[in-house]
Design a protein around this motif. Structure first.
Motif, PDB file in Angstrom:
ATOM      1  N   THR A  55      65.649 -10.096  43.501  1.00 12.77           N
ATOM      2  CA  THR A  55      64.832  -8.750  42.767  1.00 12.77           C
ATOM      3  C   THR A  55      64.284  -9.024  41.171  1.00 12.77           C
ATOM      4  N   VAL A  56      62.665  -8.726  41.406  1.00 10.62           N
ATOM      5  CA  VAL A  56      62.361  -8.837  40.392  1.00 10.62           C
ATOM      6  C   VAL A  56      61.907  -7.315  39.927  1.00 10.62           C
ATOM      7  N   VAL A  57      62.902  -7.446  38.032  1.00  3.45           N
ATOM      8  CA  VAL A  57      62.592  -6.145  37.518  1.00  3.45           C
ATOM      9  C   VAL A  57      61.332  -5.836  36.331  1.00  3.45           C
ATOM     10  N   THR A  58      60.149  -5.780  36.333  1.00  2.00           N
ATOM     11  CA  THR A  58      59.376  -5.633  35.617  1.00  2.00           C
ATOM     12  C   THR A  58      59.189  -3.938  35.103  1.00  2.00           C
ATOM     13  N   VAL A  59      60.102  -4.231  33.028  1.00  3.57           N
ATOM     14  CA  VAL A  59      60.210  -2.949  32.422  1.00  3.57           C
ATOM     15  C   VAL A  59      59.212  -3.088  31.648  1.00  3.57           C
ATOM     16  N   GLU A  60      58.348  -1.766  31.334  1.00  2.00           N
ATOM     17  CA  GLU A  60      57.176  -1.213  30.837  1.00  2.00           C
ATOM     18  C   GLU A  60      57.899  -0.236  30.387  1.00  2.00           C
ATOM     19  N   ILE A  64      59.582   3.568  39.030  1.00  2.00           N
ATOM     20  CA  ILE A  64      61.002   4.746  38.611  1.00  2.00           C
ATOM     21  C   ILE A  64      60.325   5.447  36.942  1.00  2.00           C
ATOM     22  N   GLU A  65      60.940   6.093  36.671  1.00  3.61           N
ATOM     23  CA  GLU A  65      59.973   6.239  35.147  1.00  3.61           C
ATOM     24  C   GLU A  65      61.374   6.699  34.454  1.00  3.61           C
ATOM     25  N   ALA A  66      61.228   5.788  33.356  1.00  2.00           N
ATOM     26  CA  ALA A  66      62.524   4.678  32.532  1.00  2.00           C
ATOM     27  C   ALA A  66      61.992   4.936  30.955  1.00  2.00           C
TER      28      ALA A  66
END
Length: 87
Positions: free
Chosen positions: A2-7, A26-28
């Motif tokens: 799973t590739v996770v993009t955090v922004e 999802i909102e973070a």
């Protein structure tokens, strides 16, 4: 994997498999520099299957460092550490 993009303000998870591609955003509550990392999907599934809480705190500071997952409002304190895989 799973590739996770955090922004800023969002976390996106994307999965590619023989069955097809899927992604969800999802909102973070994150306001740092964006980064991309990857995890073995089976480890994420193991964690989510073991908890009953609908909300999870995801702490991750760099793409090559471990992520810490903790259920929010859990009746029993649970911490799950997952190491990234190469992209």
């Amino acid at each position: 994997k799973t590739v996770v993009t955090v922004e800023r303000g969002a976390l996106t998870m994307a999965l590619r498999s023989q069955a097809g591609d899927s992604s969800a955003q999802i909102e973070a509550a994150y306001d740092g520099e964006p980064f991309v990392t990857a995890f073995n999907i089976n480890y994420l599934i193991d964690f989510l299957a073991a908890i009953t809480e609908p909300r999870v705190e995801y702490r991750h500071h760099a793409p090559d460092r471990q992520a810490v997952l903790t259920p929010v409002e859990a009746s029993v304190a649970t911490t799950y550490v997952i190491m990234p895989v190469r992209l």
